[in-house]
Design a protein around this motif. Structure first.
Motif, mmCIF file in Angstrom:
data_model
loop_
_atom_site.group_PDB
_atom_site.id
_atom_site.type_symbol
_atom_site.label_atom_id
_atom_site.label_comp_id
_atom_site.label_asym_id
_atom_site.label_seq_id
_atom_site.Cartn_x
_atom_site.Cartn_y
_atom_site.Cartn_z
ATOM 1 N N ALA A 40 -49.946 27.395 0.035
ATOM 2 C CA ALA A 40 -50.375 28.240 -0.564
ATOM 3 C C ALA A 40 -49.308 29.422 -1.203
ATOM 4 C CB ALA A 40 -51.256 29.492 0.555
ATOM 5 N N ASN A 41 -48.062 29.482 -0.561
ATOM 6 C CA ASN A 41 -47.106 30.472 -0.999
ATOM 7 C C ASN A 41 -45.815 29.503 -1.515
ATOM 8 O OD1 ASN A 41 -46.183 29.868 1.469
ATOM 9 N ND2 ASN A 41 -45.444 31.712 2.030
ATOM 10 N N ILE A 42 -45.871 28.279 -1.684
ATOM 11 C CA ILE A 42 -44.774 27.698 -2.346
ATOM 12 C C ILE A 42 -45.068 27.954 -4.029
ATOM 13 C CG2 ILE A 42 -43.835 25.476 -2.944
ATOM 14 C CD1 ILE A 42 -45.117 24.539 -0.283
ATOM 15 N N PRO A 43 -43.837 28.390 -4.548
ATOM 16 C CA PRO A 43 -43.902 28.730 -5.909
ATOM 17 C C PRO A 43 -43.611 27.177 -6.595
ATOM 18 C CG PRO A 43 -41.964 29.928 -4.713
ATOM 19 C CD PRO A 43 -42.788 28.954 -3.750
ATOM 20 N N ILE A 44 -44.552 27.288 -7.630
ATOM 21 C CA ILE A 44 -44.788 25.910 -8.446
ATOM 22 C C ILE A 44 -43.461 25.219 -8.650
ATOM 23 C CG2 ILE A 44 -45.889 25.070 -10.491
ATOM 24 C CD1 ILE A 44 -47.820 25.265 -7.994
ATOM 25 N N HIS A 45 -42.673 26.165 -9.241
ATOM 26 C CA HIS A 45 -41.572 25.578 -9.640
ATOM 27 C C HIS A 45 -40.533 24.951 -8.792
ATOM 28 C CE1 HIS A 45 -40.060 29.654 -8.193
ATOM 29 N NE2 HIS A 45 -38.765 28.845 -8.599
ATOM 30 N N LEU A 46 -40.719 25.041 -7.396
ATOM 31 C CA LEU A 46 -40.195 24.320 -6.593
ATOM 32 C C LEU A 46 -40.730 23.084 -5.922
ATOM 33 C CD1 LEU A 46 -39.096 27.439 -4.158
ATOM 34 C CD2 LEU A 46 -37.461 26.242 -5.965
ATOM 35 N N THR A 47 -41.864 22.811 -6.419
ATOM 36 C CA THR A 47 -42.569 21.694 -5.917
ATOM 37 C C THR A 47 -42.136 20.381 -6.375
ATOM 38 O OG1 THR A 47 -44.378 21.774 -7.712
ATOM 39 C CG2 THR A 47 -44.826 23.037 -5.671
ATOM 40 N N ASN A 48 -41.324 20.362 -7.581
ATOM 41 C CA ASN A 48 -40.731 19.243 -7.886
ATOM 42 C C ASN A 48 -39.042 19.178 -7.708
ATOM 43 O OD1 ASN A 48 -39.843 20.624 -9.798
ATOM 44 N ND2 ASN A 48 -40.432 19.659 -11.738
ATOM 45 N N LYS A 49 -38.729 19.887 -6.733
ATOM 46 C CA LYS A 49 -37.175 19.946 -6.355
ATOM 47 C C LYS A 49 -36.987 19.098 -5.302
ATOM 48 C CE LYS A 49 -35.713 23.352 -9.138
ATOM 49 N NZ LYS A 49 -35.939 23.310 -10.426
ATOM 50 N N LYS A 50 -36.114 18.269 -5.456
ATOM 51 C CA LYS A 50 -35.898 17.098 -4.204
ATOM 52 C C LYS A 50 -35.203 17.616 -3.250
ATOM 53 C CE LYS A 50 -36.921 13.202 -6.840
ATOM 54 N NZ LYS A 50 -36.865 11.678 -6.734
ATOM 55 N N GLU A 51 -35.681 18.494 -2.324
ATOM 56 C CA GLU A 51 -34.941 19.276 -1.100
ATOM 57 C C GLU A 51 -35.497 18.946 0.200
ATOM 58 O OE1 GLU A 51 -33.822 23.269 -3.754
ATOM 59 O OE2 GLU A 51 -35.828 23.127 -2.711
ATOM 60 N N LEU A 52 -36.380 18.115 0.440
ATOM 61 C CA LEU A 52 -36.752 17.618 1.708
ATOM 62 C C LEU A 52 -36.184 16.480 2.137
ATOM 63 C CD1 LEU A 52 -39.382 19.411 0.363
ATOM 64 C CD2 LEU A 52 -40.580 18.512 2.227
ATOM 65 N N GLU A 53 -36.203 16.418 3.434
ATOM 66 C CA GLU A 53 -35.805 15.115 4.028
ATOM 67 C C GLU A 53 -36.684 14.075 3.705
ATOM 68 O OE1 GLU A 53 -35.151 12.964 8.271
ATOM 69 O OE2 GLU A 53 -34.889 15.206 8.188
ATOM 70 N N GLY A 54 -36.047 12.673 2.905
ATOM 71 C CA GLY A 54 -36.879 11.829 2.302
ATOM 72 C C GLY A 54 -37.627 10.851 3.714
ATOM 73 N N HIS A 55 -38.401 9.978 3.377
ATOM 74 C CA HIS A 55 -39.009 9.124 4.146
ATOM 75 C C HIS A 55 -37.947 7.823 4.456
ATOM 76 C CE1 HIS A 55 -42.763 11.110 2.825
ATOM 77 N NE2 HIS A 55 -42.898 11.164 4.201
ATOM 78 N N ALA A 56 -37.108 7.598 3.522
ATOM 79 C CA ALA A 56 -36.155 6.623 3.819
ATOM 80 C C ALA A 56 -34.752 7.458 4.111
ATOM 81 C CB ALA A 56 -35.709 5.824 2.441
ATOM 82 N N LYS A 57 -33.899 6.890 5.110
ATOM 83 C CA LYS A 57 -32.681 7.327 5.497
ATOM 84 C C LYS A 57 -31.821 7.836 4.224
ATOM 85 C CE LYS A 57 -29.171 6.466 8.668
ATOM 86 N NZ LYS A 57 -28.763 5.578 9.915
ATOM 87 N N ASN A 58 -31.219 9.148 4.369
ATOM 88 C CA ASN A 58 -30.387 9.487 3.441
ATOM 89 C C ASN A 58 -30.869 9.950 2.172
ATOM 90 O OD1 ASN A 58 -28.332 9.565 5.505
ATOM 91 N ND2 ASN A 58 -27.722 7.314 4.909
ATOM 92 N N THR A 59 -32.134 9.992 1.933
ATOM 93 C CA THR A 59 -32.725 10.308 0.831
ATOM 94 C C THR A 59 -33.523 11.522 0.772
ATOM 95 O OG1 THR A 59 -34.933 9.456 1.339
ATOM 96 C CG2 THR A 59 -33.406 7.757 0.402
ATOM 97 N N LEU A 60 -33.714 12.398 -0.422
ATOM 98 C CA LEU A 60 -34.404 13.597 -0.560
ATOM 99 C C LEU A 60 -35.729 13.211 -1.479
ATOM 100 C CD1 LEU A 60 -31.511 16.076 -1.134
ATOM 101 C CD2 LEU A 60 -32.719 15.794 0.874
ATOM 102 N N MET A 61 -36.839 14.191 -1.033
ATOM 103 C CA MET A 61 -37.982 14.237 -2.062
ATOM 104 C C MET A 61 -38.354 15.606 -1.951
ATOM 105 S SD MET A 61 -40.750 13.235 1.052
ATOM 106 C CE MET A 61 -40.978 14.014 2.595
ATOM 107 N N SER A 62 -39.186 15.721 -2.970
ATOM 108 C CA SER A 62 -40.066 16.915 -3.258
ATOM 109 C C SER A 62 -41.198 17.362 -2.712
ATOM 110 C CB SER A 62 -40.301 16.864 -4.815
ATOM 111 O OG SER A 62 -41.221 15.998 -5.144
ATOM 112 N N ILE A 63 -41.750 18.243 -2.683
ATOM 113 C CA ILE A 63 -43.129 18.433 -2.158
ATOM 114 C C ILE A 63 -44.061 17.639 -2.971
ATOM 115 C CG2 ILE A 63 -44.996 20.346 -1.961
ATOM 116 C CD1 ILE A 63 -42.712 21.240 -0.201
ATOM 117 N N GLU A 64 -43.970 17.406 -4.383
ATOM 118 C CA GLU A 64 -44.845 16.408 -5.092
ATOM 119 C C GLU A 64 -44.835 15.127 -4.556
ATOM 120 O OE1 GLU A 64 -43.922 17.115 -9.190
ATOM 121 O OE2 GLU A 64 -44.899 19.164 -9.060
ATOM 122 N N ASN A 65 -43.530 14.615 -4.286
ATOM 123 C CA ASN A 65 -43.460 13.204 -3.640
ATOM 124 C C ASN A 65 -43.992 13.283 -2.213
ATOM 125 O OD1 ASN A 65 -39.869 13.198 -4.542
ATOM 126 N ND2 ASN A 65 -41.640 12.320 -5.589
#
Length: 170
Positions: A26-51
């Motif tokens: 609900a309060n995630i700004p749309i412009h941040l949803t495609n930024k790869k800033e979350l810890e990814g599902h594979a080791k040493n990777t980053l993913m976005s909210i969209e990912n």
């Protein structure tokens, strides 16, 4: 919440975790949803909210595919054709790629649709079909659904909450 051991508990776990996750959106700004800033599902990777949402849609669609193939008496390549259980990081990347052209709104709509389809599938099954017979290896179908729907939904919510704290979005 305890690990579901019967049909109504599985339905409740999925509904509850899905609601909690969508509340986090609900309060995630749309412009941040495609930024790869979350810890990814594979080791040493980053993913976005969209990912992350693509990952959830991908696993949900796999559960539906498994059921369809088994219902038709066809072989099922677990977890997915071309992937082994020790290659789940690669499978996550496949899900990201499968949905890379979809924006946040489209992905959340697909997640909603997939979640509803899984809930309909569960509703169509008896507790015996879900929890009292082996479906794959040593696992029941209910356990396979839970491992690939309600558990990842909770994990996604936890990842987003952790990320939101770093962004001061709470």
């Amino acid at each position: 919440m305890a690990v579901p051991k019967e049909k109504h508990e599985l339905q409740k776990a999925i509904v509850d975790n899905y609601k909690k996750l969508t509340n986090e959106f609900a309060n995630i700004p749309i412009h941040l949803t495609n930024k790869k800033e979350l810890e990814g599902h594979a080791k040493n990777t980053l993913m976005s909210i969209e990912n992350l949402i693509a990952y959830l849609v991908g696993w949900g669609q796999l559960v539906l595919k498994w059921n369809d193939r088994k219902s038709e008496g066809l072989e099922v390549d677990f977890p997915e054709t071309g992937f082994k259980w020790n290659e789940l990081g690669l499978l996550a990347q496949k899900f990201y790629n499968d949905y890379e052209k979809d924006d946040f709104k489209t992905l959340t709509e697909k997640l909603d649709k997939t979640t509803n389809e899984i809930l309909q599938l569960i509703e169509s099954k008896t507790n015996v079909e879900l929890y009292e017979m082996v479906w794959y290896g040593k696992w029941t179908f209910g356990k396979m659904i839970q491992l690939n729907t309600s558990s990842p939904l909770k994990n996604a919510m936890d990842r987003i909450r952790k990320w939101k704290k770093t962004k001061q979005l709470n």
